[in-house]
Design a protein around this motif. Structure first.
Motif, short mmCIF file in Angstrom:
data_model
loop_
_atom_site.label_atom_id
_atom_site.label_comp_id
_atom_site.label_asym_id
_atom_site.label_seq_id
_atom_site.Cartn_x
_atom_site.Cartn_y
_atom_site.Cartn_z
N LEU A 38 1.75 5.16 0.53
CA LEU A 38 1.38 6.18 1.50
C LEU A 38 1.05 7.48 0.76
N GLU A 94 0.84 -1.19 0.00
CA GLU A 94 0.00 0.00 0.00
C GLU A 94 0.88 1.26 0.00
N VAL A 138 1.14 10.54 1.61
CA VAL A 138 2.07 11.64 1.83
C VAL A 138 3.23 11.59 0.81
#
Length: 147
Positions: free
Chosen positions: A5, A3, A7
């Protein structure tokens, strides 16, 4: 563990937007040259600023660009002593890769114009205030009051 992120996706997007804006300002058709110009000017500026000013300026940058800004920084050697625009632009030129297609003068001015455009005006005021008069004149004249 696969997965992504958000950010990191966000900082990548924002950094590419910065690089692409530099390439556009300098009329370059190559993202690599835009990156090289941005990196060279950021490093010369970072080295010329007092460390506290460099840190405050970096807070305005996307996280990835902040990492580029601090790459190889020798904190104990800041600020450098350039007082003339020639010396500052020479420092930029030293950081541009061999074969870079533009003269370092318009490169420096173009990157500073993008910084002025994309960053907080109060922070840019603080940065410019720390620079010698000759180097202040490299920033867009429409921005540098009193010059």
């Amino acid at each position: 563990m696969s997965e992504a992120l958000p950010v990191f996706a966000q900082t990548q997007t924002e950094t590419y937007e910065f690089i692409d804006r530099v390439a556009e300002e300098l009329q370059l058709n190559d993202r690599h040259h835009g990156y090289a110009a941005l990196r060279a000017v950021l490093h010369a500026l970072r080295d010329r600023l007092p460390p506290a000013a460099a840190v405050h300026l970096s807070a305005q940058m996307p996280m990835l660009l902040r990492g580029i800004f601090f790459e190889s920084w020798k904190f104990s050697e800041s600020p450098t002593k350039e007082r003339s625009a020639d010396d500052f632009v020479g420092r930029v030129d030293d950081r541009l890769p061999h074969g870079y297609p533009l003269d370092p003068w318009p490169t420096t001015r173009g990157v500073l114009a993008v910084l002025w455009e994309r960053m907080d005006p109060g922070e840019i005021d603080n940065v410019i205030a720390t620079l010698p008069e000759a180097i202040k004149r490299l920033w867009p004249q429409k921005y540098v009051a009193g010059l």
